[in-house]
Design a protein around this motif. Structure first.
Motif, PDB file in Angstrom:
ATOM      1  N   CYS A 101      31.445  36.653  53.425  1.00  0.00           N
ATOM      2  CA  CYS A 101      32.464  35.607  53.551  1.00  0.00           C
ATOM      3  C   CYS A 101      33.227  35.489  52.243  1.00  0.00           C
ATOM      4  O   CYS A 101      32.628  35.503  51.155  1.00  0.00           O
ATOM      5  N   PHE A 102      34.532  35.362  52.351  1.00  0.00           N
ATOM      6  CA  PHE A 102      35.387  35.125  51.191  1.00  0.00           C
ATOM      7  C   PHE A 102      36.191  33.852  51.471  1.00  0.00           C
ATOM      8  O   PHE A 102      36.906  33.769  52.470  1.00  0.00           O
ATOM      9  N   ILE A 103      36.053  32.874  50.591  1.00  0.00           N
ATOM     10  CA  ILE A 103      36.727  31.584  50.774  1.00  0.00           C
ATOM     11  C   ILE A 103      37.718  31.384  49.637  1.00  0.00           C
ATOM     12  O   ILE A 103      37.351  31.412  48.456  1.00  0.00           O
ATOM     13  N   VAL A 104      38.997  31.197  50.002  1.00  0.00           N
ATOM     14  CA  VAL A 104      40.073  31.066  49.015  1.00  0.00           C
ATOM     15  C   VAL A 104      40.992  29.921  49.435  1.00  0.00           C
ATOM     16  O   VAL A 104      40.982  29.481  50.590  1.00  0.00           O
ATOM     17  N   PRO A 105      41.813  29.425  48.510  1.00  0.00           N
ATOM     18  CA  PRO A 105      42.743  28.343  48.859  1.00  0.00           C
ATOM     19  C   PRO A 105      43.766  28.778  49.903  1.00  0.00           C
ATOM     20  O   PRO A 105      44.117  29.947  50.017  1.00  0.00           O
ATOM     21  N   LEU A 106      44.250  27.806  50.651  1.00  0.00           N
ATOM     22  CA  LEU A 106      45.287  28.009  51.660  1.00  0.00           C
ATOM     23  C   LEU A 106      46.632  27.608  51.075  1.00  0.00           C
ATOM     24  O   LEU A 106      46.790  26.491  50.584  1.00  0.00           O
ATOM     25  N   GLY A 107      47.604  28.516  51.111  1.00  0.00           N
ATOM     26  CA  GLY A 107      48.944  28.195  50.627  1.00  0.00           C
ATOM     27  C   GLY A 107      49.598  27.129  51.485  1.00  0.00           C
ATOM     28  O   GLY A 107      49.291  26.979  52.675  1.00  0.00           O
ATOM     29  N   SER A 108      50.529  26.396  50.909  1.00  0.00           N
ATOM     30  CA  SER A 108      51.120  25.245  51.600  1.00  0.00           C
ATOM     31  C   SER A 108      51.900  25.639  52.855  1.00  0.00           C
ATOM     32  O   SER A 108      52.000  24.872  53.792  1.00  0.00           O
ATOM     33  N   GLU A 109      52.446  26.849  52.889  1.00  0.00           N
ATOM     34  CA  GLU A 109      53.250  27.267  54.043  1.00  0.00           C
ATOM     35  C   GLU A 109      52.816  28.644  54.545  1.00  0.00           C
ATOM     36  O   GLU A 109      53.640  29.426  55.036  1.00  0.00           O
ATOM     37  N   TYR A 141      39.813  37.537  42.632  1.00  0.00           N
ATOM     38  CA  TYR A 141      38.550  37.777  41.948  1.00  0.00           C
ATOM     39  C   TYR A 141      37.557  36.706  42.391  1.00  0.00           C
ATOM     40  O   TYR A 141      37.800  35.503  42.232  1.00  0.00           O
ATOM     41  N   MET A 142      36.439  37.164  42.934  1.00  0.00           N
ATOM     42  CA  MET A 142      35.512  36.261  43.601  1.00  0.00           C
ATOM     43  C   MET A 142      34.178  36.158  42.844  1.00  0.00           C
ATOM     44  O   MET A 142      33.808  37.047  42.073  1.00  0.00           O
ATOM     45  N   GLN A 143      33.486  35.051  43.093  1.00  0.00           N
ATOM     46  CA  GLN A 143      32.153  34.848  42.540  1.00  0.00           C
ATOM     47  C   GLN A 143      31.280  34.190  43.598  1.00  0.00           C
ATOM     48  O   GLN A 143      31.780  33.569  44.531  1.00  0.00           O
ATOM     49  N   ALA A 144      29.955  34.328  43.424  1.00  0.00           N
ATOM     50  CA  ALA A 144      29.024  33.845  44.445  1.00  0.00           C
ATOM     51  C   ALA A 144      28.641  32.393  44.253  1.00  0.00           C
ATOM     52  O   ALA A 144      28.017  31.802  45.129  1.00  0.00           O
ATOM     53  N   THR A 145      29.012  31.775  43.138  1.00  0.00           N
ATOM     54  CA  THR A 145      28.612  30.396  42.874  1.00  0.00           C
ATOM     55  C   THR A 145      29.782  29.451  43.077  1.00  0.00           C
ATOM     56  O   THR A 145      30.917  29.729  42.676  1.00  0.00           O
ATOM     57  N   PHE A 146      29.486  28.307  43.691  1.00  0.00           N
ATOM     58  CA  PHE A 146      30.509  27.280  43.910  1.00  0.00           C
ATOM     59  C   PHE A 146      29.781  25.973  44.207  1.00  0.00           C
ATOM     60  O   PHE A 146      28.722  25.979  44.829  1.00  0.00           O
ATOM     61  N   VAL A 163      24.315  35.742  55.174  1.00  0.00           N
ATOM     62  CA  VAL A 163      25.713  35.966  54.804  1.00  0.00           C
ATOM     63  C   VAL A 163      25.875  35.874  53.284  1.00  0.00           C
ATOM     64  O   VAL A 163      25.382  34.941  52.653  1.00  0.00           O
ATOM     65  N   GLN A 164      26.567  36.848  52.705  1.00  0.00           N
ATOM     66  CA  GLN A 164      26.907  36.799  51.286  1.00  0.00           C
ATOM     67  C   GLN A 164      28.276  36.140  51.162  1.00  0.00           C
ATOM     68  O   GLN A 164      29.275  36.682  51.629  1.00  0.00           O
ATOM     69  N   THR A 165      28.301  34.946  50.555  1.00  0.00           N
ATOM     70  CA  THR A 165      29.529  34.154  50.490  1.00  0.00           C
ATOM     71  C   THR A 165      30.064  34.124  49.063  1.00  0.00           C
ATOM     72  O   THR A 165      29.313  33.880  48.114  1.00  0.00           O
ATOM     73  N   PHE A 166      31.368  34.341  48.944  1.00  0.00           N
ATOM     74  CA  PHE A 166      32.011  34.383  47.636  1.00  0.00           C
ATOM     75  C   PHE A 166      33.197  33.423  47.612  1.00  0.00           C
ATOM     76  O   PHE A 166      33.887  33.236  48.609  1.00  0.00           O
ATOM     77  N   PHE A 167      33.406  32.815  46.434  1.00  0.00           N
ATOM     78  CA  PHE A 167      34.481  31.855  46.238  1.00  0.00           C
ATOM     79  C   PHE A 167      35.391  32.337  45.112  1.00  0.00           C
ATOM     80  O   PHE A 167      34.967  33.088  44.222  1.00  0.00           O
ATOM     81  N   LEU A 168      36.624  31.879  45.134  1.00  0.00           N
ATOM     82  CA  LEU A 168      37.615  32.299  44.151  1.00  0.00           C
ATOM     83  C   LEU A 168      37.258  31.772  42.764  1.00  0.00           C
ATOM     84  O   LEU A 168      36.916  30.598  42.600  1.00  0.00           O
ATOM     85  N   ILE A 169      37.339  32.650  41.765  1.00  0.00           N
ATOM     86  CA  ILE A 169      37.176  32.208  40.378  1.00  0.00           C
ATOM     87  C   ILE A 169      38.398  31.366  40.006  1.00  0.00           C
ATOM     88  O   ILE A 169      39.543  31.798  40.212  1.00  0.00           O
ATOM     89  N   PRO A 170      38.200  30.147  39.485  1.00  0.00           N
ATOM     90  CA  PRO A 170      39.338  29.247  39.226  1.00  0.00           C
ATOM     91  C   PRO A 170      40.383  29.882  38.322  1.00  0.00           C
ATOM     92  O   PRO A 170      40.060  30.491  37.299  1.00  0.00           O
TER      93      PRO A 170
END
Length: 261
Positions: A101-109, A141-146, A163-170
């Motif tokens: 899983c890759f979780i990233v921000p959603l753009g406004s449009e 660029y993703m990381q496993a900690t959030f 599931v291996q889940t990754f979040f966006l590095i700020p």
């Protein structure tokens, strides 16, 4: 000249859009199944399922290599998740399915609303569609900690045990160092060239393209008998977008061959 026609039947309002889609203005949601052609002419099937109550959209499809993709857009959290289920590759030593899983921000449009998706139907369900516009690709660029439990809660497929889940590095942490490359990526080889370094970290990457999706609404204008100009929905804009997800695998064996940079 109007680009859409309106009809009323059994108290249901139908609007035929010029793009070959039907917008049902006051009916319950049903999944939208669309036939999509890639650049090579191969056809895949995408299913859009909108939940107006939760304000979410789920796009599901299976790639030609057998990988199942679930793309969830969660408007309340302004986040989007990409769930990948990779089939076993017995000829490469991987006997079990793998999930990422890759979780990233959603753009406004980036997407039209869940309400708009829920009302779309096709005039001809057998039509093979192609995107009107190909958007610039993005790399994450993703990381496993959030730390946000609420974000992970919005993506139930990403909470499963295996599931291996990754979040966006700020981005602010990168801006502070005046770089686009996170510290943990510096000096680490790509997994495809780390063949003799099986016990060392390497950069794993996956390229995922959403070949077709409604990325905007089109509006037309008509003049009423009293001279008033009225705007109405008369079509959807469709796009293609590719994303690259990069993360550090602790071992080359932890990076599926499909993920090699």
């Amino acid at each position: 000249m109007l680009s859409a026609s309106i009809a009323i039947q059994n108290n249901i309002v139908f609007v035929w859009l010029w793009s070959g889609f039907l917008m049902i203005l006051n009916a319950s949601s049903e999944p939208l199944v669309v036939n999509i052609a890639n650049k090579g002419g191969d056809v895949l099937q995408e299913t859009f399922d909108a939940n107006v109550t939760d304000d979410t959209i789920k796009l599901s499809f299976k790639q030609f290599d057998g990988t199942s993709i679930n793309h969830l857009i969660d408007f309340p959290t302004a986040m989007q998740g990409f769930h990948l289920l990779l089939p076993p590759t017995t000829n490469k030593g991987q006997m079990n399915k793998q999930e990422f899983c890759f979780i990233v921000p959603l753009g406004s449009e980036e997407y039209i609303s869940s309400d708009a998706i829920s009302k779309l139907r096709q005039k001809n369900p057998h039509t093979v569609r192609r995107p009107e516009e190909e958007l610039p690709p993005q790399s994450f660029y993703m990381q496993a900690t959030f730390s946000s439990v609420s974000v992970s809660h919005a993506f139930p497929l990403c909470r499963r045990t295996l599931v291996q889940t990754f979040f966006l590095i700020p981005e602010e942490s990168l801006a502070a160092r005046n770089t686009t490359l996170p510290t943990k990526f510096e000096g680490i080889p790509a997994c495809d060239i780390a063949l003799g370094l099986s016990g060392q970290p390497c950069v794993c990457s996956y390229n995922l393209c959403i070949v077709w999706y409604p990325c905007g609404l089109k509006f037309c204008q008509t003049t009423q008998p009293n001279g008033e100009i009225v705007s109405y929905r008369c079509g959807i804009k469709t796009c293609k977008k590719c994303r690259q997800f990069l993360f550090v695998a602790q071992n080359r064996l932890d990076c599926p061959p499909e993920f090699y940079v």
